[in-house]
Design an enzyme around this catalytic site. Structure first.
Site, PDB file in Angstrom:
ATOM      1  N   ARG A 131      56.215  46.921  31.249  1.00 31.99           N
ATOM      2  CA  ARG A 131      54.918  46.322  30.861  1.00 31.99           C
ATOM      3  C   ARG A 131      55.103  45.077  29.997  1.00 31.99           C
ATOM      4  O   ARG A 131      54.313  44.797  29.086  1.00 31.99           O
ATOM      5  CB  ARG A 131      54.039  47.346  30.137  1.00 31.99           C
ATOM      6  N   GLU A 132      56.123  44.308  30.320  1.00 35.72           N
ATOM      7  CA  GLU A 132      56.392  43.105  29.539  1.00 35.72           C
ATOM      8  C   GLU A 132      55.226  42.125  29.562  1.00 35.72           C
ATOM      9  O   GLU A 132      54.942  41.452  28.568  1.00 35.72           O
ATOM     10  CB  GLU A 132      57.658  42.397  30.062  1.00 35.72           C
ATOM     11  N   LEU A 133      54.540  42.044  30.705  1.00 33.75           N
ATOM     12  CA  LEU A 133      53.436  41.084  30.803  1.00 33.75           C
ATOM     13  C   LEU A 133      52.282  41.477  29.897  1.00 33.75           C
ATOM     14  O   LEU A 133      51.650  40.611  29.274  1.00 33.75           O
ATOM     15  CB  LEU A 133      52.953  40.978  32.255  1.00 33.75           C
ATOM     16  N   LYS A 149      35.202  47.037  40.631  1.00 32.20           N
ATOM     17  CA  LYS A 149      36.305  47.779  41.230  1.00 32.20           C
ATOM     18  C   LYS A 149      36.773  47.092  42.515  1.00 32.20           C
ATOM     19  O   LYS A 149      35.973  46.620  43.313  1.00 32.20           O
ATOM     20  CB  LYS A 149      35.885  49.218  41.540  1.00 32.20           C
ATOM     21  N   GLU A 191      37.429  60.255  19.618  1.00 31.80           N
ATOM     22  CA  GLU A 191      38.494  60.528  20.591  1.00 31.80           C
ATOM     23  C   GLU A 191      39.878  60.069  20.123  1.00 31.80           C
ATOM     24  O   GLU A 191      40.699  59.626  20.934  1.00 31.80           O
ATOM     25  CB  GLU A 191      38.153  59.912  21.953  1.00 31.80           C
ATOM     26  N   ASP A 198      31.804  62.166  31.816  1.00 30.72           N
ATOM     27  CA  ASP A 198      31.965  60.799  32.324  1.00 30.72           C
ATOM     28  C   ASP A 198      32.431  60.787  33.772  1.00 30.72           C
ATOM     29  O   ASP A 198      33.375  61.494  34.137  1.00 30.72           O
ATOM     30  CB  ASP A 198      32.979  60.031  31.481  1.00 30.72           C
ATOM     31  N   CYS A 252      30.865  52.969  35.199  1.00 32.88           N
ATOM     32  CA  CYS A 252      31.099  51.551  34.894  1.00 32.88           C
ATOM     33  C   CYS A 252      31.841  50.833  36.018  1.00 32.88           C
ATOM     34  O   CYS A 252      32.519  51.445  36.825  1.00 32.88           O
ATOM     35  CB  CYS A 252      31.878  51.405  33.586  1.00 32.88           C
ATOM     36  N   GLU A 286      27.407  50.768  32.963  1.00 32.03           N
ATOM     37  CA  GLU A 286      27.824  49.387  32.683  1.00 32.03           C
ATOM     38  C   GLU A 286      26.806  48.467  33.328  1.00 32.03           C
ATOM     39  O   GLU A 286      26.431  48.664  34.482  1.00 32.03           O
ATOM     40  CB  GLU A 286      29.217  49.124  33.268  1.00 32.03           C
ATOM     41  N   HIS A 297      34.690  44.894  27.400  1.00 32.92           N
ATOM     42  CA  HIS A 297      35.945  44.386  27.950  1.00 32.92           C
ATOM     43  C   HIS A 297      36.192  42.935  27.563  1.00 32.92           C
ATOM     44  O   HIS A 297      37.178  42.338  27.994  1.00 32.92           O
ATOM     45  CB  HIS A 297      35.954  44.539  29.470  1.00 32.92           C
TER      46      HIS A 297
END
Length: 761
Positions: free
Chosen positions: A15-17, A114, A483, A598, A643, A665, A694
């Protein structure tokens, strides 16, 4: 050339990016350093494919945020409000994806939705009268130069014009046909520039052909590609489809001047019928998607080779992934803690490269292929999924009454309003609060054995009390516990349920820098102990306000996991629903009066063809949700949350979930959902989000007030809730607290105006 893939994970092995991009956003590294890290990721990805023996390697599939946004930007489809910020090219790109705020200068992000039937999200391009489509960006060509310098046999990759138009938003009375001529010219220029560089293939991705295609859309496709393919260049053109079949336009596609056609034979099983009925041209190359790009199980070589041998074509066949591999983790070799009998059945991106090469060797009768085939056959003789007879008995005993909640919703609504006595336009938030550094460190210390479970729980309890006080101070009406004990809304539940296994490093990109680590369904699913009860009860005991119990729904847990391929989705989702039903009843028994279940992924696995929506999905997905809550009392209020999908066309199915309140959303999509709710005579109470979580920008009180007034003008005021779009996990506390305060203050202002004489509301 006999092997290729559609695309490769772009977040990096570790996950370097993600980390580099977030450091750039926080001004910890500069743009040059970010670009260097991106270059290293691309170089490593290409080398991994070369090492695996892949012949034709995709270039252009890398993205800092989203491939659709990349294509829009190289084609100058950038609204002027972002250009007017006078930022660098990269910062202008991020402003479109995330929004921009600098003092009083603020611009919202473009909508995010999506990507077909996946958990990946794309940024929605915007066309208007000012849009001037032309080739302006150099991203693709710069990456091609890098690849060629490294000796990569490069296949350039770009989102196709038909899919671009189908997924975009059109304003100011514009329509897709208005931009055909300019898009044809721009794509011809892309091909010309690639030809000048000696690039042998251009892959044009057209997944939107897997949707229903009517006569108007077919004409749009014809107008685009008759123009683009009018002149042959040295660069060959591959039309690449995935996520389904192209039944509505197959004959049209094979009649056009494409050099190769890529078909998905995993999700698009009907493509095989199309070949049987219509054949496949001998003068084209069939790129056969036979290795699953969306799931993590080993390919059964014998079945795949038998399938390839029966294909009705004499054309050359290139073995391909069914989709881009960005939907699976990087490598299973990093998984040192998985049971051996599970790990040996897993194939992540690197393993899928090997599978494609081994299948190619078998298909072409290479000596190495026979060894690989024998080894693979032995593997599939050893699959042993755990079985739970109690679960199977519970499912067999279900009747229609188990899916029906009584009394009806209208009666429950009266009971609940009397029970809760909430103000008009009640305010709440979706669930999570920011997972700050100390929260992540606390979880890490427990995992490493540096603290006891008691110390871990005490830290989280202190966090819960603190966030309750903060919500009370802000003035929210219905509170959440924050949470803090949860790593991910699906992974957390999977860890507490029998039947799942978990990876250490199985990260998959969801959007931008956001990654998820999907659980793997390995056996029958059941609940053996309470999951959320302890934290919910603790929170209830530390405030006088209402607390929501927070669960992830059965459809979302399934859709955001890697499912078994030997069990039907209906069976797995029903097992999850029964486990969650036990949790819901436990929460109710402990006096949790509002329970949120959810389902942000409800639409995610909806078949792309409308004719299959109910028979293949909604007919069992909607009842599974009802099964979770059907046994609660009338006074217990059931919420759900959804969402980043288009819900307008399944509004009736959503209403049939029989929840009491649905939080949507809505803010990024300019509240277009509201008109759809009105048109459908939607009966459930609703909370359309008024804050886009977001994006890092903080909505002003006036901005939120205007949004609330839009709601009040269109929806019955006694059915409206006020809330953000989604949970606040990825935001900072400063962003979250300021935004929530503006939401509450705006709500109070609107409430105060409602009963004034001559009020505009």
């Amino acid at each position: 050339m006999t092997t290729t893939i559609i695309g490769f994970p772009r977040i990096g092995h570790h996950r370097e990016l993600k980390f580099a991009t977030e450091h750039y956003w926080k001004n910890k590294i500069n743009q040059e350093e970010l670009q260097q890290i991106a270059y290293e990721i691309r170089k490593n990805n290409w080398q991994a494919q070369k090492d695996a023996g892949i012949d034709l390697i995709p270039v252009g599939d890398f993205s800092f945020f989203d491939g659709v946004l990349d294509t829009a930007n190289i084609l100058n489809i950038i609204p002027s409000r972002y250009k007017d910020l006078h930022l660098s090219e990269l910062d202008e790109y991020f402003a479109q994806a995330r929004g921009y705020q600098n003092g009083s200068e603020t611009v919202k992000a473009l909508p995010m939705k999506k990507w077909f039937n996946t958990n990946y999200h794309y940024i929605v391009p915007e066309f208007s009268k000012e849009t001037n489509v032309k080739l302006v960006g150099n991203k693709l060509f710069n990456e091609i130069n890098e690849a060629l310098e490294q000796g990569v046999n490069a296949k350039a990759v770009v989102i196709g014009p038909y899919t671009l138009l189908k997924l975009s938003r059109f304003i100011e009375d514009t329509k897709p046909q208005d931009y055909v001529e300019a898009l044809v010219e721009a794509y011809k220029q892309i091909i010309d520039r690639l030809s000048q560089k000696g690039v042998k293939w251009l892959q044009i991705d057209e997944p939107a052909l897997s949707f229903d295609v009517d006569s108007v859309e077919k004409q749009l496709f014809d107008d685009l590609y008759d123009g683009i393919l009018a002149e042959k260049r040295s660069t060959k053109i591959l039309l690449q489809n995935y996520f389904g079949d192209i039944r509505d336009i197959y004959n049209d596609v094979i009649s056009k001047n494409f050099d190769g056609i890529g078909l998905d034979f995993i999700e698009g099983k009907y493509n095989n019928e199309l070949l049987k009925q219509n054949g496949f041209p001998d003068d084209k190359i069939l790129f056969a998607g036979v290795v699953n790009g969306k799931n993590i199980w080993r390919n059964h070589y014998e079945n795949t080779i038998n399938f390839l041998n029966q294909l009705n074509t004499k054309a050359p066949v290139v073995l391909n992934s069914s989709t881009s591999l960005l939907h699976v983790p990087y490598t299973a070799e990093d998984e040192t803690k998985l049971p051996g009998d599970v790990k040996k059945h897993l194939a992540f991106a690197l393993q899928k490269l090997d599978e494609i090469k081994e299948l190619d060797n078998i298909y072409h009768n290479e000596a190495d292929g026979k060894i690989a085939l024998t080894k693979n056959d032995n593997l599939f003789q050893s699959v042993k999924h755990p079985v739970n007879p109690v679960v199977h008995h519970r499912i067999a005993s279900l009747s229609q009454a188990d899916y029906t909640r009584l009394p009806e919703r209208s009666e429950r609504e009266k009971i609940q309003k009397k029970e809760f006595n909430l103000p008009v336009l009640p305010t709440t938030t979706i669930g999570s609060f920011p997972q700050t550094k100390d929260v992540r460190q606390n979880r890490s210390k427990l995992r490493k054995g540096e603290i006891t479970r008691e110390q871990y729980d005490k830290f989280n309890e202190d966090k819960i009390v603190r966030i309750l006080r903060k919500q009370e101070e802000i003035g929210l009406d219905v509170l959440v516990h924050g949470e803090y004990e949860r790593n991910d809304m699906v992974e957390y539940f999977g860890e507490k349920l029998d039947g799942f296994v978990f990876t250490q490093n199985g990260w998959v990109q969801s959007y931008g820098t956001r990654g998820v680590k999907p659980p793997i369904i390995w056996g029958d699913i059941s609940r053996t102990a309470p999951i959320t009860v302890k934290a919910s009860v603790f929170a209830k005991n530390h405030t006088d306000k209402l607390i929501k119990g927070m669960l992830t729904g059965p459809v979302t847990i399934f859709n955001w996991s890697f499912p078994r391929e030997d069990v039907s989705p209906k069976e797995s989702v029903t097992q999850i629903a029964l486990a969650l039903q036990d949790e819901v009843l436990d929460l109710e028994k402990h006096d949790i009066k509002i329970i949120q279940i959810d389902e942000p992924a409800l639409r995610e696995n909806l078949p792309l063809r409308k004719s299959n929506w109910y028979s293949e999905y909604l007919d069992w997905a909607v009842p599974a949700f009802r099964l979770v809550h059907s046994k609660v009392q009338a006074s217990t209020q059931i919420h759900t949350h959804m969402c980043y999908s288009e819900f307008g066309d399944i509004i009736k199915a959503i209403d049939a979930l029989d929840a009491d309140v649905i939080l949507f959303e809505a803010s990024r999509a300019d509240f277009t959902l509201i008109d759809q709710l009105v048109a459908a005579n939607f009966q459930t109470e609703v909370g359309p989000g008024v804050y886009d979580i977001h994006s890092p920008r903080i909505p002003s009180e006036k901005e939120v007030e205007d949004l609330i007034k839009q709601l009040v003008h269109k929806l019955p005021i006694d059915k409206i809730w006020i809330n953000p779009d989604c949970g606040l996990k990825t935001r900072t506390e400063e962003e979250s607290f300021k935004s929530l305060q503006n939401i509450v203050d705006a709500t109070k202002k609107v409430r105060s105006e409602i009963n004034k004489p001559n009020s505009v509301i």
